[in-house]
Design a protein around this motif. Structure first.
Motif, mmCIF file in Angstrom:
data_model
loop_
_atom_site.group_PDB
_atom_site.id
_atom_site.type_symbol
_atom_site.label_atom_id
_atom_site.label_comp_id
_atom_site.label_asym_id
_atom_site.label_seq_id
_atom_site.Cartn_x
_atom_site.Cartn_y
_atom_site.Cartn_z
ATOM 1 N N ALA A 178 0.830 -1.207 0.000
ATOM 2 C CA ALA A 178 0.000 0.000 0.000
ATOM 3 C C ALA A 178 0.862 1.254 0.000
ATOM 4 O O ALA A 178 0.551 2.244 -0.671
ATOM 5 N N ASP A 179 1.971 1.223 0.729
ATOM 6 C CA ASP A 179 2.890 2.370 0.740
ATOM 7 C C ASP A 179 3.514 2.605 -0.630
ATOM 8 O O ASP A 179 3.862 3.747 -0.980
ATOM 9 N N LEU A 180 3.678 1.520 -1.413
ATOM 10 C CA LEU A 180 4.270 1.637 -2.751
ATOM 11 C C LEU A 180 3.246 2.066 -3.807
ATOM 12 O O LEU A 180 3.607 2.220 -4.974
ATOM 13 N N GLY A 181 1.971 2.229 -3.405
ATOM 14 C CA GLY A 181 0.971 2.738 -4.332
ATOM 15 C C GLY A 181 -0.066 1.742 -4.781
ATOM 16 O O GLY A 181 -0.949 2.084 -5.571
ATOM 17 N N MET A 182 -0.031 0.495 -4.311
ATOM 18 C CA MET A 182 -1.022 -0.502 -4.725
ATOM 19 C C MET A 182 -2.257 -0.398 -3.833
ATOM 20 O O MET A 182 -2.171 0.030 -2.681
ATOM 21 N N ARG A 183 -3.400 -0.789 -4.366
ATOM 22 C CA ARG A 183 -4.622 -0.767 -3.556
ATOM 23 C C ARG A 183 -4.458 -1.702 -2.366
ATOM 24 O O ARG A 183 -3.732 -2.692 -2.421
ATOM 25 N N GLU A 184 -5.141 -1.400 -1.282
ATOM 26 C CA GLU A 184 -5.037 -2.220 -0.087
ATOM 27 C C GLU A 184 -5.830 -3.514 -0.279
ATOM 28 O O GLU A 184 -7.012 -3.485 -0.635
ATOM 29 N N ILE A 185 -5.175 -4.638 -0.062
ATOM 30 C CA ILE A 185 -5.800 -5.946 -0.256
ATOM 31 C C ILE A 185 -6.717 -6.242 0.917
ATOM 32 O O ILE A 185 -6.347 -6.056 2.085
#
Length: 596
Positions: free
Chosen positions: A177-184
């Motif tokens: 999430a910190d790297l920009g991906m949606r939170e799983i």
């Protein structure tokens, strides 16, 4: 090329693995040697920007690490459940299932462990199951060496099914999430893992136990059978029951001797014979006592006042004993000493006299008879020395059942607070261990029985080695090297390669290191190859949990090591096939689920 320190860290890792795999030296010696090599190496060749003393601190930091404290605290919690008998009801339920069918019992246990680990951190789940299976092994079910590694594997499979299953899952999702991906989401990848578990569980259930040895000691002698007078209390539910009904309730190991007509009365004494374990089961099931009730109440009252453990020990009557030619009621043992004789084992020549219908009275004590005696340690010692008795091996503690509910509540509190995230597992388990001491569920002077020196030094060595791999840049170098060779591979092969790489890191370094290093690498590979990032991040998450192949891969692996009497090779032999099964099935499931 890797740096000098990174190369040295890899060499030490491989050397430790070879030492464990060969099995020529004890695991604790190899662990201490590893710590010593790291300490000496970093003292004379410090990491860039570090002082020589920093290397010493790194090498010995494992002994004060929260992971080691957590493992020790969990061992103490498990000890509290055992010595209080808190898990006896659960053990008896599973024992009934195992008696129906050993394979069915193991399958039910694996499924329960798997489901619980989906929602509760798998470490406390395994801590709950560990003493139950140790008790089952002592009751004649499958030996613990054939069940604990499969049980651990089931808990790890369940833990990878949700984001809350392990702390490592949360770490991977947070980094992504910190790297920009949606939170799983919590259950976003649960169907993928359930599909893989359907393939893996048959291996865990049917194949794993066959690859493991039997750690039970072979008893070449037939277990001693003791003659005992079972006394019926006033409040016992046996009062008014027909003797035929009583016989049906007796454990298989216990035989009744006497008439089989009439109804039972309060204070009636029943002559039974059975092994030590059989008599204990009979007293529990029938709610009776094998010694005068006033004597037992006196022992228990004194134990509560002095906070001592009640012990049961076997003693042989020697030729100089004053007890020879006396009957048990006429021996005056209860009047002279604060001990209770629960039963007498007669030599075969005497035992044969009352097999069948049994005698009407008490036998006289003869040389060579074995007494089953209960009392406090000092009282037992005084009795044996004064009456010329030889103490045999096999002393055991009587469970402190009055504290069973309290011990269960302490364990439940530690598990629940860790499961809902109120406290980290380290704090919850340490608080639980302290409460076990404060409440007397576990005696502080007996804590050595709960801990394993082998596990302690192994954990310390693995923590130190994981830090060296991370701080030296060895993990980063491995990740960069991996990304160079994936350009021309199919998506399923890329996922499998990432998963295997992270699995290697988690089995030889730590889950946190694997998550911290693997997640950014997965993002980088996704960008370079034009693949969606989420399946690659999930490959990292799965790989962090495929820690079956070495005892140092995860704390639960080390938690079961001493109880199962496992060697390094046991983990490799059973874990590597499971890793391969999971890598193949999870890679294919990811490709199908994300359409890549």
């Amino acid at each position: 090329m890797p740096s000098f320190h990174a190369l040295a860290a890899l060499v030490v890792t491989i050397a430790m693995f070879i030492g464990f795999a060969r099995g020529k030296m004890p695991i604790e010696i190899i662990s201490l040697l590893t710590i010593a090599v790291i300490a000496v190496g970093l003292y004379f060749f410090p990491l860039p920007g570090h002082q020589p003393t920093d290397g010493l601190q790194l090498a010995f930091s494992g002994f004060g690490h929260y992971a080691l404290i957590t493992i020790c605290a969990l061992m103490i919690l498990g000890r509290g459940l055992v010595v209080t008998g808190a898990l006896d009801p659960a053990a008896r339920f599973l024992e009934r299932v195992f008696r129906m069918n050993l394979q069915l019992g193991l399958l039910v246990s694996l499924v329960i462990t798997f489901v619980l680990s989906m929602f509760v951190n798998n470490t406390p789940v395994l801590v709950l199951m560990l003493p139950i299976f140790a008790a089952l092994a002592s009751r004649g079910a499958l030996p613990s060496s054939k069940t604990l590694i499969p049980l651990n594997a089931a808990s790890l499979l369940g833990g990878v099914s949700t984001t809350i299953g392990t702390s490592t899952n949360i770490l991977v999702v947070s980094i992504a999430a910190d790297l920009g991906m949606r939170e799983i989401g919590v259950f976003d990848f649960t169907p993928i893992v359930l599909l893989a578990a359907l393939v893996a569980l048959p291996y865990v259930w049917l194949v794993m136990p066959r690859l493991l040895g039997d750690n039970r000691t072979k008893d070449l002698k037939e277990a001693r059978r003791f003659e005992a007078r079972l006394r019926i209390r006033e409040e016992s539910e046996l009062v008014g029951m027909d003797l035929e009904e009583l016989i049906a309730k007796l454990p298989k190991d216990v035989r009744f001797h006497g008439t089989k007509e009439g109804k039972l009365k309060a204070q009636q004494r029943l002559l039974v014979t059975g092994t030590h374990d059989g008599l204990e089961d009979a007293m529990r099931i029938l709610k009776g006592e094998a010694a005068p009730i006033w004597v037992l109440d006196r022992i228990r009252r004194t134990a509560d006042e002095t906070r001592e453990d009640i012990l049961v020990v076997e003693m042989t009557v020697t030729a100089d004993s004053r007890l020879i030619n006396r009957t048990l009621p006429g021996s005056g043992i209860a009047d002279h000493y604060q001990v209770a004789v629960l039963g007498i084992h007669h030599p075969p020549r005497v035992l044969g006299q009352y097999e069948g219908e049994g005698p009407g009275g008490d036998h006289r004590i003869t040389e060579g008879d074995v007494l089953l005696v209960m009392g406090l340690e000092d009282d037992l010692r005084k009795f044996s020395s004064s009456d010329s008795l030889l103490v045999l091996e096999g002393m055991r503690e009587v469970p402190r059942r009055s504290k069973a509910v309290l011990a269960g509540a302490i364990m439940g509190g530690a598990v629940i607070t860790a499961a809902i995230g109120l406290f980290p597992i380290a704090i919850a388990s340490l608080a639980g261990a302290i409460l076990m001491f404060v409440t007397g569920c576990v005696k502080f002077d007996r804590v050595g029985r709960a801990l394993s020196a082998q596990v302690i030094v192994l954990v310390a060595a693995s923590i130190a080695l994981g830090r060296v791999i991370d701080d030296s840049g060895a993990a980063d170098w491995l990740g960069q090297t991996l990304s160079l060779g994936l350009v021309h591979l199919a998506p399923a092969a890329v996922l499998a390669a990432v998963m295997i790489f992270v699995t290697f890191l988690t089995n030889f370094a730590s889950n946190a290191t694997a998550a911290t290093v693997g997640t950014p690498i997965a993002f980088s590979i996704a960008n370079q190859l034009g693949l969606p990032a989420e399946p690659l991040v999930l490959a990292v998450l799965f790989g962090c949990n495929l820690c079956y192949a070495t005892p140092i891969a995860y704390q639960t692996n080390m938690l079961i090591m001493s109880e199962g009497n496992y060697q390094f090779g046991d983990y490799v032999r059973t874990g590597v096939p499971l890793v391969l099964i999971m890598v193949v099935t999870l890679s294919i499931a990811l490709v199908v689920s994300y359409g890549i």
